[in-house]
Design a protein around this motif. Sequence first.
Motif, short mmCIF file in Angstrom:
data_model
loop_
_atom_site.label_atom_id
_atom_site.label_comp_id
_atom_site.label_asym_id
_atom_site.label_seq_id
_atom_site.Cartn_x
_atom_site.Cartn_y
_atom_site.Cartn_z
N GLY A 103 0.75 -1.28 -0.09
CA GLY A 103 -0.08 -0.03 0.05
C GLY A 103 0.90 1.18 0.00
O GLY A 103 0.23 2.22 0.04
N TYR A 104 2.21 1.17 -0.22
CA TYR A 104 2.95 2.37 -0.37
C TYR A 104 3.01 2.93 -1.53
O TYR A 104 2.87 2.22 -2.46
N THR A 105 2.99 4.41 -1.63
CA THR A 105 2.92 5.13 -3.02
C THR A 105 4.63 5.89 -2.89
O THR A 105 4.85 6.12 -4.28
N TRP A 106 4.93 6.03 -1.97
CA TRP A 106 6.44 6.97 -1.95
C TRP A 106 7.49 5.88 -1.09
O TRP A 106 6.93 5.59 0.04
N ALA A 107 8.54 5.88 -1.38
CA ALA A 107 9.73 5.64 -0.78
C ALA A 107 10.94 6.42 -0.87
O ALA A 107 11.31 6.66 -1.71
N SER A 108 11.68 6.75 0.22
CA SER A 108 12.67 7.47 0.33
C SER A 108 13.58 7.12 1.35
O SER A 108 13.01 6.34 2.18
N ALA A 109 15.02 7.28 1.33
CA ALA A 109 15.89 6.95 2.49
C ALA A 109 16.69 8.19 2.63
O ALA A 109 17.11 8.72 1.99
N LEU A 110 17.42 7.98 3.84
CA LEU A 110 18.22 9.05 4.41
C LEU A 110 19.36 8.36 5.25
O LEU A 110 19.31 7.44 5.77
N PRO A 111 20.53 8.82 4.81
CA PRO A 111 21.63 8.33 5.43
C PRO A 111 22.00 8.48 6.84
O PRO A 111 21.62 9.55 7.48
N LEU A 112 22.22 7.17 7.33
CA LEU A 112 22.71 7.37 8.74
C LEU A 112 24.25 7.47 8.65
O LEU A 112 24.77 6.19 8.30
N ARG A 113 25.02 8.52 9.00
CA ARG A 113 26.25 8.68 8.71
C ARG A 113 26.76 10.08 9.67
O ARG A 113 26.23 10.55 9.89
N LEU A 114 28.29 9.64 9.94
CA LEU A 114 28.97 10.76 10.57
C LEU A 114 30.04 11.06 10.00
O LEU A 114 31.05 10.22 9.88
N ARG A 115 29.98 12.20 9.39
CA ARG A 115 31.24 12.72 8.40
C ARG A 115 31.32 11.56 7.52
O ARG A 115 30.56 11.56 6.51
N GLY A 116 32.52 10.86 7.38
CA GLY A 116 32.75 10.01 6.25
C GLY A 116 32.55 8.80 6.81
O GLY A 116 32.51 7.54 5.85
N GLU A 117 31.93 8.43 7.88
CA GLU A 117 31.60 7.08 8.30
C GLU A 117 30.27 6.84 7.93
O GLU A 117 29.17 7.31 8.57
N ARG A 118 29.85 5.57 7.38
CA ARG A 118 28.57 5.25 7.12
C ARG A 118 28.13 4.23 7.87
O ARG A 118 28.69 3.10 7.75
N ARG A 165 14.56 17.73 6.13
CA ARG A 165 15.31 18.29 7.04
C ARG A 165 15.30 17.62 8.43
O ARG A 165 16.37 17.29 9.01
N ILE A 166 14.13 17.66 8.99
CA ILE A 166 13.86 16.98 10.25
C ILE A 166 14.42 15.65 10.36
O ILE A 166 15.21 15.06 11.21
N GLY A 167 13.75 15.00 9.44
CA GLY A 167 14.30 13.20 9.14
C GLY A 167 15.72 13.29 9.24
O GLY A 167 16.43 12.25 9.92
N GLN A 168 16.48 14.15 8.38
CA GLN A 168 17.92 13.94 8.39
C GLN A 168 18.60 14.33 9.65
O GLN A 168 19.59 13.65 9.91
N ALA A 169 18.00 15.31 10.28
CA ALA A 169 18.51 15.75 11.59
C ALA A 169 18.30 14.62 12.68
O ALA A 169 19.33 14.36 13.37
N LEU A 170 17.35 13.92 12.60
CA LEU A 170 17.23 12.62 13.43
C LEU A 170 18.08 11.74 13.22
O LEU A 170 18.62 11.19 14.17
N ALA A 171 18.37 11.31 11.88
CA ALA A 171 19.36 10.38 11.44
C ALA A 171 20.68 10.82 11.89
O ALA A 171 21.58 9.82 12.55
N ASP A 172 20.89 11.99 11.78
CA ASP A 172 22.29 12.41 11.95
C ASP A 172 22.62 12.27 13.91
O ASP A 172 23.68 11.94 14.08
N ALA A 173 21.65 12.76 14.47
CA ALA A 173 21.72 12.65 15.87
C ALA A 173 21.62 11.04 16.22
O ALA A 173 22.60 10.93 17.13
N ALA A 174 20.95 10.23 15.61
CA ALA A 174 21.17 8.85 16.01
C ALA A 174 22.59 8.21 15.79
O ALA A 174 23.26 7.43 16.44
#
Length: 247
Positions: free
Chosen positions: A121-136, A156-165
């Motif tokens: 039932g999904y219509t859109w999918a996207s992904a944000l990187p979990l990374r710290l500087r050069g470390e993936r 932007r909020i999603g990426q901020a959450l991913a970066d914090a994690a």
Amino acid sequence: MSREHELTLADAFVELADTLVEEFDVIDFLQQLSVRCCQLLDVTAAAVLLAPEGEPLRPVAPCDPGDELAELLDIAADEGPALDCHLGAAPPPPGDLTRVDLTRTPHDRWSVFVPLARRAGYTWASALPLRLRGERLGSLLLFRTDPGPLTSPDVRIGQALADAAAIGLVHEQTLRAHRATGIQLRTALHSRILIEQAKGVLAARLGVGVDEAFAVLRKHARSHSRRLTAVAREVVDEGLVPVAPGR
């Protein structure tokens, strides 16, 4: 953004910063990240996929433990936006799963992922990187059932959450390595003290110098394929007296 939304966002960042604890549970930590994404972003589902150094990407924390999403995430580790995002360490353009053309790039690599996502039932999918500087570290995979991609503020909020994690995970790994190093140093110091005691005991019992006593201790350990510390403990605690060469 409402006051309640602001408070929930603040709580989320505090949670993602709180990794320097004795009983840190990485799965629970990432599960909470997925849940917070569903609360704070205009998405239907979220999941974290991790790739420890030298290992492939694998799903570890979906917001929903249901079988349908679990099946989709198993495929997402091998194809789809999460894998593309991880390999490129940058967000790929969100994919419209209702209009995707599997004969064209990049969706020709998503021939299994897209039908499964549509069926769920999904219509859109996207992904944000979990990374710290050069470390993936992995990817944060987001799904929508409404038409249209995520808005720029949500991205932007999603990426901020991913970066914090990611920062929280790296800090926890650093603390764990520091603790392990401390344990190793304390073990090495204790072992050295024990070996010095065993040398003195053997020197007295065999009537030899401490250097010769150490040679006897080491020879016995090697000939019996044992750790030097274990033999030293037997000398001190159990009265073991290895035979000196020529005696």
